[in-house]
Design an enzyme around this catalytic site. Structure first.
Site, short mmCIF file in Angstrom:
data_model
loop_
_atom_site.label_atom_id
_atom_site.label_comp_id
_atom_site.label_asym_id
_atom_site.label_seq_id
_atom_site.Cartn_x
_atom_site.Cartn_y
_atom_site.Cartn_z
N GLN A 52 0.86 -1.19 0.00
CA GLN A 52 0.00 0.00 0.00
C GLN A 52 0.89 1.24 0.00
O GLN A 52 1.68 1.43 0.93
CB GLN A 52 -0.88 -0.01 1.26
N SER A 88 0.97 6.72 2.28
CA SER A 88 1.62 7.75 3.11
C SER A 88 2.80 8.38 2.39
O SER A 88 3.50 7.73 1.61
CB SER A 88 2.13 7.13 4.41
N GLU A 135 -10.51 -1.53 5.85
CA GLU A 135 -9.33 -1.86 6.64
C GLU A 135 -9.63 -1.72 8.13
O GLU A 135 -9.39 -2.64 8.92
CB GLU A 135 -8.19 -0.93 6.25
N ASN A 191 -5.09 6.87 16.11
CA ASN A 191 -6.29 6.86 16.96
C ASN A 191 -6.81 8.27 17.24
O ASN A 191 -8.01 8.45 17.46
CB ASN A 191 -5.99 6.10 18.26
N GLU A 192 -5.91 9.28 17.22
CA GLU A 192 -6.40 10.66 17.41
C GLU A 192 -7.38 10.99 16.27
O GLU A 192 -8.45 11.58 16.50
CB GLU A 192 -5.24 11.66 17.41
N SER A 216 4.41 -1.02 4.21
CA SER A 216 4.64 -2.35 4.78
C SER A 216 4.86 -3.37 3.67
O SER A 216 4.15 -3.33 2.66
CB SER A 216 3.43 -2.80 5.60
C1 LIG Z 1 3.61 -0.34 11.45
C2 LIG Z 1 3.15 0.67 10.42
C3 LIG Z 1 2.79 0.22 9.16
C4 LIG Z 1 2.39 1.14 8.18
N1 LIG Z 1 2.12 0.67 6.92
C5 LIG Z 1 1.78 1.54 5.94
C6 LIG Z 1 1.56 1.06 4.61
O1 LIG Z 1 1.67 -0.12 4.31
N2 LIG Z 1 1.26 1.97 3.66
C7 LIG Z 1 1.13 3.30 3.93
O2 LIG Z 1 0.83 4.05 3.02
N3 LIG Z 1 1.35 3.79 5.20
C8 LIG Z 1 1.67 2.93 6.20
N4 LIG Z 1 1.91 3.40 7.49
C9 LIG Z 1 1.83 4.85 7.75
C10 LIG Z 1 0.66 5.27 8.64
O3 LIG Z 1 -0.54 5.19 7.94
C11 LIG Z 1 0.98 6.68 9.14
O4 LIG Z 1 2.09 6.57 10.02
C12 LIG Z 1 -0.19 7.32 9.88
O5 LIG Z 1 -1.24 7.61 9.01
C13 LIG Z 1 0.25 8.60 10.63
O6 LIG Z 1 0.89 9.49 9.77
P1 LIG Z 1 2.32 10.13 10.15
O7 LIG Z 1 3.23 9.01 10.53
O8 LIG Z 1 2.70 11.02 9.01
O9 LIG Z 1 2.07 10.96 11.47
P2 LIG Z 1 1.40 12.43 11.57
O10 LIG Z 1 0.21 12.52 10.66
O11 LIG Z 1 2.48 13.44 11.39
O12 LIG Z 1 0.90 12.42 13.05
C14 LIG Z 1 1.76 12.59 14.20
C15 LIG Z 1 0.88 12.66 15.44
O13 LIG Z 1 0.02 13.82 15.39
C16 LIG Z 1 -1.34 13.44 15.52
N5 LIG Z 1 -2.19 14.26 14.65
C17 LIG Z 1 -1.94 14.60 13.36
N6 LIG Z 1 -2.98 15.33 12.88
C18 LIG Z 1 -3.89 15.45 13.89
C19 LIG Z 1 -5.18 16.06 14.01
N7 LIG Z 1 -5.75 16.71 13.00
N8 LIG Z 1 -5.81 15.98 15.20
C20 LIG Z 1 -5.28 15.31 16.25
N9 LIG Z 1 -4.05 14.70 16.19
C21 LIG Z 1 -3.39 14.76 15.03
C22 LIG Z 1 -1.38 12.00 15.04
O14 LIG Z 1 -2.51 11.32 15.50
C23 LIG Z 1 -0.06 11.45 15.58
O15 LIG Z 1 -0.18 11.08 16.93
C24 LIG Z 1 2.32 2.52 8.48
C25 LIG Z 1 2.67 2.97 9.77
C26 LIG Z 1 3.09 2.06 10.73
C27 LIG Z 1 3.48 2.59 12.09
#
Ligand SMILES: Cc1cc2nc3c(=O)[nH]c(=O)nc-3n(C[C@H](O)[C@H](O)[C@H](O)COP(=O)(O)OP(=O)(O)OC[C@H]3O[C@@H](n4cnc5c(N)ncnc54)[C@H](O)[C@@H]3O)c2cc1C
Length: 381
Positions: free
Chosen positions: A125, A128, A244, A362-363, A160
């Site tokens: 996928q 991100s 999902e 979860n946020e 992943s």
């Molecule tokens: C084990 C694992 C597997 C993954 N696999 C895939 C995959 O296969 N394909 C893929 O595309 N992605 C994948 N991801 C990425 C995942 O979807 C993102 O990490 C996730 O969506 C969070 O985005 P970010 O890491 O950019 O964090 P950010 O969006 O920068 O968030 C950082 C923190 O800020 C909080 N935050 C951000 N915006 C808000 C808001 N508006 N209100 C309240 N809180 C907020 C978030 O909740 C988080 O706690 C994976 C991630 C992990 C950890």
């Protein structure tokens, strides 16, 4: 409400149980986050597929058994209870396939699904990006029109399985000047070995390399690999995400099996006088059963034609927090032994910590619950 399964569902359960008893490898396969383990898990997918157990709810034409969603849940319960290997093809089967059933063409389904069912093509996928995680709509990777298709450029991350996978599906900005960020996006499939793709593995905390970031430099994708309408990628992606969170990523079978293992651990390792720990074990057993019943209720509504909807965010928050609590309880039961690396429980614990992040943090899920289920005012963004 009738909470018992029909005799036909129980016959299906017995058939699945017998097959799994005869086929599940006696020793665990090597981790699917390594090249060796990836190959072993791919071979397991083909063994499942040979007897039509890899995608039970798909139509028979694509390698399934055409069973309904309740029987899929029954199959999952048996699968995890049997201690069968993790599914290396989960991104394809659980995310891309439902998207193709809802938004793909007949031609795409016939071309993509059979090799997904056998594990010959493993999917990653690619959603991100470094600046687009929670705020997925801010993604900047582009799809630019060319003769007969599209040229993809940009960077995807946290993908992943991508280090060893064959193909990927993702969202790209095809119209750069739309008034809102979630407009002008297109959902496309591409080959991870196509010219212009660089796959760079990201080492995980445990050092295993299957996670990757993807760099795309004018990667050609033919028109036939656009899913849904050009510019309507957000709508297509939201149906993938609902599937999902709501159902496919963490079916209850996984937690029922884990709660059973935890109860066994209590019997073999616990001090019966430790009532606080005993209560946590009981909470885990009750939690797995509650999640099972909640999921069956959602699945019944889905089978009756209702969409999965924002309730999927409740499932996501529940299972991700539950998974951490269950593993913490196991480690507390094991004491110093639980601190050893490379045991199932310690590995499971480390992975559970990622649950509140992937599949949408979860946020973000709590915002969806507050706004769309409880009708509370929009939060500050
Ligand atoms: C084990 C694992 C597997 C993954 N696999 C895939 C995959 O296969 N394909 C893929 O595309 N992605 C994948 N991801 C990425 C995942 O979807 C993102 O990490 C996730 O969506 C969070 O985005 P970010 O890491 O950019 O964090 P950010 O969006 O920068 O968030 C950082 C923190 O800020 C909080 N935050 C951000 N915006 C808000 C808001 N508006 N209100 C309240 N809180 C907020 C978030 O909740 C988080 O706690 C994976 C991630 C992990 C950890």
């Amino acid at each position: 409400m009738d909470l018992d399964h029909s005799p036909a569902d129980e016959a299906f359960r017995a058939e699945a149980r017998a097959w799994l008893a005869a086929h599940v490898p006696l020793a665990p396969l090597p981790s699917l986050e390594t090249a060796e383990g990836f190959a072993a898990h791919r071979a397991w997918e083909s063994e499942l597929a040979a007897d039509r157990w890899s995608v039970v709810s798909w139509p028979t034409a694509y390698g399934g058994r055409g069973v309904d969603i309740v029987r899929w849940l029954v199959f999952e319960e048996e699968y995890y209870a049997a201690g069968a290997p993790g599914r290396v093809s989960q991104n394809g089967i659980n995310l891309l396939a439902p998207t193709l059933f809802d938004h793909g063409t007949q031609e795409q389904r016939a071309r993509v699904l059979p090799s997904m069912a056998t594990g010959e093509t493993i999917w990653a996928q690619a959603w991100s990006e470094p600046e687009a995680g929670s705020d997925l709509a801010s993604l900047t990777s582009r799809a630019v029109r060319t003769d007969g298709g599209w040229l993809l450029s940009g960077q995807k991350t946290w993908s992943s399985r991508a280090a060893f996978a064959d193909r990927a599906f993702g969202l790209f900005r095809s119209e750069p000047d739309t008034p809102k960020p979630h407009q002008g996006l297109t959902y496309l499939m591409f080959d991870l070995r196509a010219p212009g793709v660089t796959v760079r593995p990201i080492g995980r905390l445990d050092g295993r390399p299957a996670f990757a970031e993807l760099f795309l430099d004018s990667v050609f994708v033919p028109d036939e690999d656009v899913i849904g309408e050009v510019g309507q990628g957000w709508r297509v992606a939201m149906s993938t995400a609902g599937n999902e969170r709501g159902l496919t990523l963490r079916s209850p079978g996984r937690f029922l099996a884990a709660a059973d293992r935890l109860a066994d651990l209590w019997r073999t390792h616990a001090d019966p006088a430790d009532t606080a720990l005993r209560d946590r074990v009981a909470d885990a057993v009750i939690g797995a059963r509650a999640y099972q019943l909640f999921t069956y209720a959602g699945a019944s509504r889905f089978a009756a034609g209702e969409p999965i909807g924002p309730e999927s965010s409740l499932n996501k928050v529940f299972w991700s927090e539950y998974d951490i609590a269950l593993h913490e309880t196991a480690l507390d039961l094991l004491g110093p032994e639980g601190e050893l690396a490379d045991t199932d429980w310690s590995e499971g614990y480390v992975f559970s910590l990622a649950g509140p992040l992937y599949a949408g943090t979860n946020e973000i899920q709590r915002d969806i619950i507050a706004e769309r289920l409880l009708g509370l005012p929009k939060g500050r963004r």
